[in-house]
Design a protein around this motif. Structure first.
Motif, PDB file in Angstrom:
ATOM      1  N   CYS A 285     -14.721  37.457 -27.119  1.00 58.23           N
ATOM      2  CA  CYS A 285     -14.060  38.545 -26.387  1.00 58.23           C
ATOM      3  C   CYS A 285     -13.361  38.018 -25.132  1.00 58.23           C
ATOM      4  CB  CYS A 285     -15.074  39.618 -26.016  1.00 58.23           C
ATOM      5  SG  CYS A 285     -15.724  40.533 -27.412  1.00 58.23           S
ATOM      6  N   VAL A 286     -14.015  37.110 -24.426  1.00 59.61           N
ATOM      7  CA  VAL A 286     -13.400  36.495 -23.245  1.00 59.61           C
ATOM      8  C   VAL A 286     -12.169  35.693 -23.653  1.00 59.61           C
ATOM      9  CG1 VAL A 286     -13.763  34.787 -21.415  1.00 59.61           C
ATOM     10  CG2 VAL A 286     -15.534  36.472 -21.917  1.00 59.61           C
ATOM     11  N   TRP A 287     -12.238  35.000 -24.794  1.00 60.31           N
ATOM     12  CA  TRP A 287     -11.091  34.239 -25.291  1.00 60.31           C
ATOM     13  C   TRP A 287      -9.913  35.168 -25.565  1.00 60.31           C
ATOM     14  CZ3 TRP A 287      -7.855  34.112 -29.402  1.00 60.31           C
ATOM     15  CH2 TRP A 287      -7.112  32.950 -29.591  1.00 60.31           C
ATOM     16  N   VAL A 288     -10.185  36.322 -26.176  1.00 61.20           N
ATOM     17  CA  VAL A 288      -9.114  37.277 -26.487  1.00 61.20           C
ATOM     18  C   VAL A 288      -8.474  37.798 -25.203  1.00 61.20           C
ATOM     19  CG1 VAL A 288      -8.645  39.577 -27.435  1.00 61.20           C
ATOM     20  CG2 VAL A 288      -9.998  37.946 -28.738  1.00 61.20           C
ATOM     21  N   ILE A 289      -9.270  38.102 -24.205  1.00 58.51           N
ATOM     22  CA  ILE A 289      -8.722  38.579 -22.926  1.00 58.51           C
ATOM     23  C   ILE A 289      -7.883  37.480 -22.272  1.00 58.51           C
ATOM     24  CG2 ILE A 289      -9.355  39.310 -20.586  1.00 58.51           C
ATOM     25  CD1 ILE A 289     -11.769  40.751 -21.925  1.00 58.51           C
ATOM     26  N   ALA A 290      -8.369  36.245 -22.307  1.00 57.74           N
ATOM     27  CA  ALA A 290      -7.602  35.129 -21.743  1.00 57.74           C
ATOM     28  C   ALA A 290      -6.290  34.927 -22.494  1.00 57.74           C
ATOM     29  CB  ALA A 290      -8.437  33.856 -21.780  1.00 57.74           C
ATOM     30  N   ALA A 291      -6.301  35.074 -23.807  1.00 51.98           N
ATOM     31  CA  ALA A 291      -5.074  34.926 -24.589  1.00 51.98           C
ATOM     32  C   ALA A 291      -4.091  36.048 -24.274  1.00 51.98           C
ATOM     33  CB  ALA A 291      -5.404  34.920 -26.081  1.00 51.98           C
ATOM     34  N   THR A 292      -4.593  37.247 -24.060  1.00 54.10           N
ATOM     35  CA  THR A 292      -3.716  38.375 -23.719  1.00 54.10           C
ATOM     36  C   THR A 292      -3.083  38.172 -22.347  1.00 54.10           C
ATOM     37  OG1 THR A 292      -5.114  39.823 -25.037  1.00 54.10           O
ATOM     38  CG2 THR A 292      -3.640  40.872 -23.462  1.00 54.10           C
ATOM     39  N   ILE A 293      -3.866  37.712 -21.384  1.00 55.51           N
ATOM     40  CA  ILE A 293      -3.326  37.437 -20.052  1.00 55.51           C
ATOM     41  C   ILE A 293      -2.291  36.321 -20.121  1.00 55.51           C
ATOM     42  CG2 ILE A 293      -3.920  36.527 -17.766  1.00 55.51           C
ATOM     43  CD1 ILE A 293      -6.598  38.077 -18.063  1.00 55.51           C
ATOM     44  N   THR A 294      -2.564  35.291 -20.906  1.00 57.48           N
ATOM     45  CA  THR A 294      -1.619  34.184 -21.063  1.00 57.48           C
ATOM     46  C   THR A 294      -0.310  34.668 -21.679  1.00 57.48           C
ATOM     47  OG1 THR A 294      -3.422  32.620 -21.296  1.00 57.48           O
ATOM     48  CG2 THR A 294      -1.288  31.920 -22.111  1.00 57.48           C
ATOM     49  N   ALA A 295      -0.397  35.588 -22.625  1.00 57.02           N
ATOM     50  CA  ALA A 295       0.814  36.111 -23.263  1.00 57.02           C
ATOM     51  C   ALA A 295       1.671  36.913 -22.290  1.00 57.02           C
ATOM     52  CB  ALA A 295       0.439  36.979 -24.456  1.00 57.02           C
ATOM     53  N   CYS A 296       1.063  37.461 -21.241  1.00 57.79           N
ATOM     54  CA  CYS A 296       1.811  38.238 -20.248  1.00 57.79           C
ATOM     55  C   CYS A 296       2.504  37.356 -19.212  1.00 57.79           C
ATOM     56  CB  CYS A 296       0.877  39.218 -19.548  1.00 57.79           C
ATOM     57  SG  CYS A 296       0.270  40.532 -20.610  1.00 57.79           S
ATOM     58  N   LEU A 297       2.176  36.082 -19.176  1.00 56.92           N
ATOM     59  CA  LEU A 297       2.791  35.157 -18.221  1.00 56.92           C
ATOM     60  C   LEU A 297       4.211  34.825 -18.647  1.00 56.92           C
ATOM     61  CD1 LEU A 297      -0.135  32.613 -17.748  1.00 56.92           C
ATOM     62  CD2 LEU A 297       0.590  34.368 -16.133  1.00 56.92           C
ATOM     63  N   PRO A 298       5.061  34.411 -17.686  1.00 56.84           N
ATOM     64  CA  PRO A 298       6.383  33.916 -18.077  1.00 56.84           C
ATOM     65  C   PRO A 298       6.234  32.685 -18.976  1.00 56.84           C
ATOM     66  CG  PRO A 298       6.249  34.204 -15.695  1.00 56.84           C
ATOM     67  CD  PRO A 298       4.876  34.424 -16.251  1.00 56.84           C
ATOM     68  N   MET A 299       7.217  32.460 -19.820  1.00 59.13           N
ATOM     69  CA  MET A 299       7.129  31.414 -20.838  1.00 59.13           C
ATOM     70  C   MET A 299       6.827  30.035 -20.248  1.00 59.13           C
ATOM     71  SD  MET A 299       7.133  31.222 -23.960  1.00 59.13           S
ATOM     72  CE  MET A 299       7.447  30.280 -25.397  1.00 59.13           C
ATOM     73  N   LYS A 300       7.411  29.690 -19.120  1.00 63.55           N
ATOM     74  CA  LYS A 300       7.188  28.353 -18.559  1.00 63.55           C
ATOM     75  C   LYS A 300       5.760  28.168 -18.049  1.00 63.55           C
ATOM     76  CE  LYS A 300       9.021  29.483 -14.028  1.00 63.55           C
ATOM     77  NZ  LYS A 300       9.974  29.130 -12.998  1.00 63.55           N
ATOM     78  N   HIS A 301       5.027  29.248 -17.805  1.00 61.88           N
ATOM     79  CA  HIS A 301       3.643  29.160 -17.345  1.00 61.88           C
ATOM     80  C   HIS A 301       2.634  29.336 -18.481  1.00 61.88           C
ATOM     81  CE1 HIS A 301       4.925  29.057 -13.217  1.00 61.88           C
ATOM     82  NE2 HIS A 301       5.592  30.192 -13.350  1.00 61.88           N
ATOM     83  N   GLN A 302       3.089  29.543 -19.696  1.00 57.99           N
ATOM     84  CA  GLN A 302       2.199  29.768 -20.831  1.00 57.99           C
ATOM     85  C   GLN A 302       1.709  28.485 -21.492  1.00 57.99           C
ATOM     86  OE1 GLN A 302       3.936  32.259 -23.791  1.00 57.99           O
ATOM     87  NE2 GLN A 302       3.958  34.072 -22.496  1.00 57.99           N
ATOM     88  N   TYR A 303       2.368  27.377 -21.276  1.00 56.74           N
ATOM     89  CA  TYR A 303       2.082  26.175 -22.048  1.00 56.74           C
ATOM     90  C   TYR A 303       0.672  25.633 -21.847  1.00 56.74           C
ATOM     91  CZ  TYR A 303       6.946  26.032 -23.375  1.00 56.74           C
ATOM     92  OH  TYR A 303       8.164  26.360 -23.895  1.00 56.74           O
TER      93      TYR A 303
END
Length: 84
Positions: A9-27
């Protein structure tokens, strides 16, 4: 709740937050999540059952379909486009 499921569940929340970041900060966080996912799915499979691991794999493939397509194309020797 099982620790493996809670970590999932924590992984899913972290992935969702990462998806909301601008593309250059997602890597960097995206690669970390991509590496952690198989280990987490194995842990879920052993502690809860293979059905839940398969359900997690389906969710993982759905969330990371574009990076996985990119890596698949690179493995086959093609040069896919990278978004800016």
């Amino acid at each position: 709740m099982a620790p493996a499921l809670l970590t999932g569940c924590v992984w899913v929340i972290a992935a969702t937050i990462t998806a909301c970041l601008p593309m250059k900060h997602q890597y960097i966080p995206g690669i970390a999540l991509l590496i952690a996912a198989p280990l987490l799915l194995i842990w879920i499979g052993f502690s809860i059952g293979p059905l839940w691991a398969v359900a997690g794999l389906a969710a993982f493939l759905s969330m990371f379909r574009n990076p996985l397509k990119y890596f698949w194309a690179r493995l086959r020797g093609r040069k896919p486009e990278v978004p800016e």
